[in-house]
Write an enzyme that holds these catalytic residues in place. Structure first.
Site, PDB file in Angstrom:
ATOM      1  N   ARG A  95      47.387  29.827  38.230  1.00 42.77           N
ATOM      2  CA  ARG A  95      47.989  30.923  37.475  1.00 42.77           C
ATOM      3  C   ARG A  95      48.276  30.569  36.019  1.00 42.77           C
ATOM      4  O   ARG A  95      47.965  31.346  35.106  1.00 42.77           O
ATOM      5  CB  ARG A  95      49.306  31.369  38.144  1.00 42.77           C
ATOM      6  CG  ARG A  95      49.089  32.275  39.330  1.00 42.77           C
ATOM      7  CD  ARG A  95      50.170  32.069  40.363  1.00 42.77           C
ATOM      8  NE  ARG A  95      49.914  30.839  41.078  1.00 42.77           N
ATOM      9  CZ  ARG A  95      49.228  30.755  42.213  1.00 42.77           C
ATOM     10  NH1 ARG A  95      48.778  31.836  42.778  1.00 42.77           N
ATOM     11  NH2 ARG A  95      49.001  29.583  42.780  1.00 42.77           N
ATOM     12  N   THR A  96      48.899  29.422  35.796  1.00 42.71           N
ATOM     13  CA  THR A  96      49.387  29.138  34.444  1.00 42.71           C
ATOM     14  C   THR A  96      48.227  29.026  33.453  1.00 42.71           C
ATOM     15  O   THR A  96      48.218  29.675  32.410  1.00 42.71           O
ATOM     16  CB  THR A  96      50.242  27.857  34.439  1.00 42.71           C
ATOM     17  OG1 THR A  96      51.263  28.008  35.416  1.00 42.71           O
ATOM     18  CG2 THR A  96      50.874  27.625  33.081  1.00 42.71           C
ATOM     19  N   LYS A 155      40.069   6.968  30.177  1.00 47.93           N
ATOM     20  CA  LYS A 155      39.780   5.655  29.568  1.00 47.93           C
ATOM     21  C   LYS A 155      41.034   4.943  29.115  1.00 47.93           C
ATOM     22  O   LYS A 155      40.978   3.833  28.578  1.00 47.93           O
ATOM     23  CB  LYS A 155      38.844   5.838  28.361  1.00 47.93           C
ATOM     24  CG  LYS A 155      37.550   6.529  28.696  1.00 47.93           C
ATOM     25  CD  LYS A 155      36.729   6.792  27.418  1.00 47.93           C
ATOM     26  CE  LYS A 155      35.557   7.694  27.729  1.00 47.93           C
ATOM     27  NZ  LYS A 155      34.913   8.197  26.504  1.00 47.93           N
ATOM     28  N   ARG A 169      50.063  20.745  30.316  1.00 53.36           N
ATOM     29  CA  ARG A 169      50.738  20.481  31.601  1.00 53.36           C
ATOM     30  C   ARG A 169      50.540  19.010  31.928  1.00 53.36           C
ATOM     31  O   ARG A 169      49.425  18.490  31.818  1.00 53.36           O
ATOM     32  CB  ARG A 169      50.146  21.353  32.714  1.00 53.36           C
ATOM     33  CG  ARG A 169      50.584  20.892  34.097  1.00 53.36           C
ATOM     34  CD  ARG A 169      50.198  21.848  35.183  1.00 53.36           C
ATOM     35  NE  ARG A 169      51.044  23.037  35.144  1.00 53.36           N
ATOM     36  CZ  ARG A 169      51.042  23.978  36.094  1.00 53.36           C
ATOM     37  NH1 ARG A 169      50.236  23.866  37.138  1.00 53.36           N
ATOM     38  NH2 ARG A 169      51.841  25.022  36.000  1.00 53.36           N
ATOM     39  N   HIS A 227      59.427  24.390  33.125  1.00 53.51           N
ATOM     40  CA  HIS A 227      58.202  25.207  33.118  1.00 53.51           C
ATOM     41  C   HIS A 227      58.624  26.520  32.449  1.00 53.51           C
ATOM     42  O   HIS A 227      58.797  27.547  33.092  1.00 53.51           O
ATOM     43  CB  HIS A 227      57.744  25.411  34.557  1.00 53.51           C
ATOM     44  CG  HIS A 227      56.378  26.002  34.727  1.00 53.51           C
ATOM     45  ND1 HIS A 227      55.617  26.462  33.670  1.00 53.51           N
ATOM     46  CD2 HIS A 227      55.638  26.214  35.841  1.00 53.51           C
ATOM     47  CE1 HIS A 227      54.466  26.922  34.150  1.00 53.51           C
ATOM     48  NE2 HIS A 227      54.465  26.780  35.456  1.00 53.51           N
TER      49      HIS A 227
HETATM   50  C1  NCD Z   1      54.138  25.737  39.819  1.00 54.65           C
HETATM   51  C2  NCD Z   1      54.043  24.513  38.954  1.00 54.65           C
HETATM   52  O1  NCD Z   1      52.989  23.924  38.789  1.00 54.65           O
HETATM   53  O2  NCD Z   1      55.085  24.145  38.446  1.00 54.65           O
HETATM   54  N1  NCD Z   1      53.165  26.667  39.833  1.00 54.65           N
HETATM   55  C3  NCD Z   1      53.092  27.606  38.845  1.00 54.65           C
HETATM   56  O3  NCD Z   1      52.945  27.278  37.691  1.00 54.65           O
HETATM   57  N2  NCD Z   1      53.201  28.893  39.195  1.00 54.65           N
HETATM   58  C4  NCD Z   1      54.859  25.514  41.050  1.00 54.65           C
HETATM   59  C5  NCD Z   1      54.218  24.769  42.183  1.00 54.65           C
HETATM   60  O4  NCD Z   1      53.205  24.100  42.025  1.00 54.65           O
HETATM   61  O5  NCD Z   1      54.784  24.845  43.276  1.00 54.65           O
END
Ligand code: NCD
Length: 312
Positions: free
Chosen positions: A56-57, A86, A107, A135
């Protein structure tokens, strides 16, 4: 109007900042669904730099950029397909990529990675999740979801359920909610409670909260129930997961014990903690959340790239 150089967390955002972001997102709703064309970010390039998996993100960041007429370059698996493999560190990667792009959504599995990236980057950094810390774009899309589903955030009783210790989404949501008049119930198995630094902020901002392991009792009085996944990959001991998996499952029968319709949310992915029998429950909002993610990320890109129209 809100001004941001980077977005690494929601900890330091004010209520006014959050309201501005949500309002800009609402102005962009039809653009984000493709009903209207508005090339607000023409000639801008976003890089999505993901060291951890995402559905999703990353895709909603990229959708937002495309809907606003911008361009995207993407590293979906930076651990194995970028020079990180590397041994290149974050500062060097960022000081390279900022030559190619106008903004970076990052991320990473380490808490503090986005802050570190921001301290080296010449372009805005958007934290797309750093370890067990924050997040923020998820927290904002969750606030937008509550606003759209309930018409308001103030005055609501909100229950957060699950692994509140390792879930960065609920950290950011809790920090965001701490700017509003809400009552929080934090439901988690022993050992998976909300971190003390978040509770300290709730106390400082006079937000009433209760901690409990009673899911049924908490759901009965709720306006919103937010379920989160046990963050298995972040547990030091894998046996811990086997001990608690299946202990906190939100299902239809728990929801039907309440006298009103509850808004049910989940950051997704779900892996058993939210029963599929909730999917056609009238308050189930978790498959509407992903679109709100496009709206909020579009708003943030417009803000960070200084392209918010005066008329908003
Ligand atoms: C989450 C994350 O990666 O923090 N997912 C998201 O971005 N909707 C939560 C998760 O992985 O459970």
């Amino acid at each position: 109007m809100v001004e941001l150089k980077h977005l690494t967390g929601l900890r330091d955002l004010s209520r006014k900042d959050i309201e501005d972001i949500l309002n800009i997102a609402l102005h962009l709703e039809e653009v984000c669904s493709g009903k209207k064309v508005f090339n607000l970010l023409e000639n801008k390039v976003l890089t999505t730099l993901f060291y951890e998996p995402s559905t999703r993100t990353r895709l909603s960041f990229e959708t937002a950029m495309h809907r606003l007429g911008g361009k995207v370059i993407s590293v979906a698996d930076a651990k194995t397909t970028s020079s990180a493999w590397k041994g290149e560190n974050i500062p060097d990667t960022i000081r390279t990529i900022d030559n190619y792009t106008d903004a970076i959504a990052i991320r990473h599995s380490e808490s503090g990675a986005a802050e570190m990236a921001a301290s080296y980057s010449r372009v805005p950094i958007l934290n797309a999740g750093d370890g067990t810390n924050e997040h923020p774009t998820q927290g904002l899309l969750d606030l937008l979801t509550i606003k759209k589903e309930r018409g308001t955030i103030d005055g609501l009783k909100i229950v957060l359920v699950g692994d509140l210790k390792h879930t960065r989404s609920t950290n950011s949501l809790t920090l965001g909610l701490s700017n509003f008049n809400v009552e929080l119930t934090l439901v988690s198995p022993p050992g998976f409670e909300t971190s003390q630094w978040i509770l300290d902020i709730l106390k400082k901002r006079n937000i009433p909260y209760t901690r409990t392991d009673d899911l049924r009792g908490s759901v009965k009085n709720a306006d919103v129930v937010y379920v989160c996944r046990i963050q298995k990959e972040r547990l030091a001991d894998p046996h811990e997961y086997d001990k608690i998996k299946g202990t906190y499952v939100l299902n239809r029968s728990l929801l039907e014990g309440a006298s009103r319709i509850i808004t049910v949310m989940h950051h997704l992915p779900r892996v058993g903690e939210l029963d599929e029998d909730v999917d056609d429950y009238p308050g189930a909002a978790y498959f509407r959340q992903p679109f709100n993610g496009v709206m909020v990320r579009a708003a943030l890109l417009a803000i960070l790239l200084n392209r918010v129209p005066e008329s908003f």
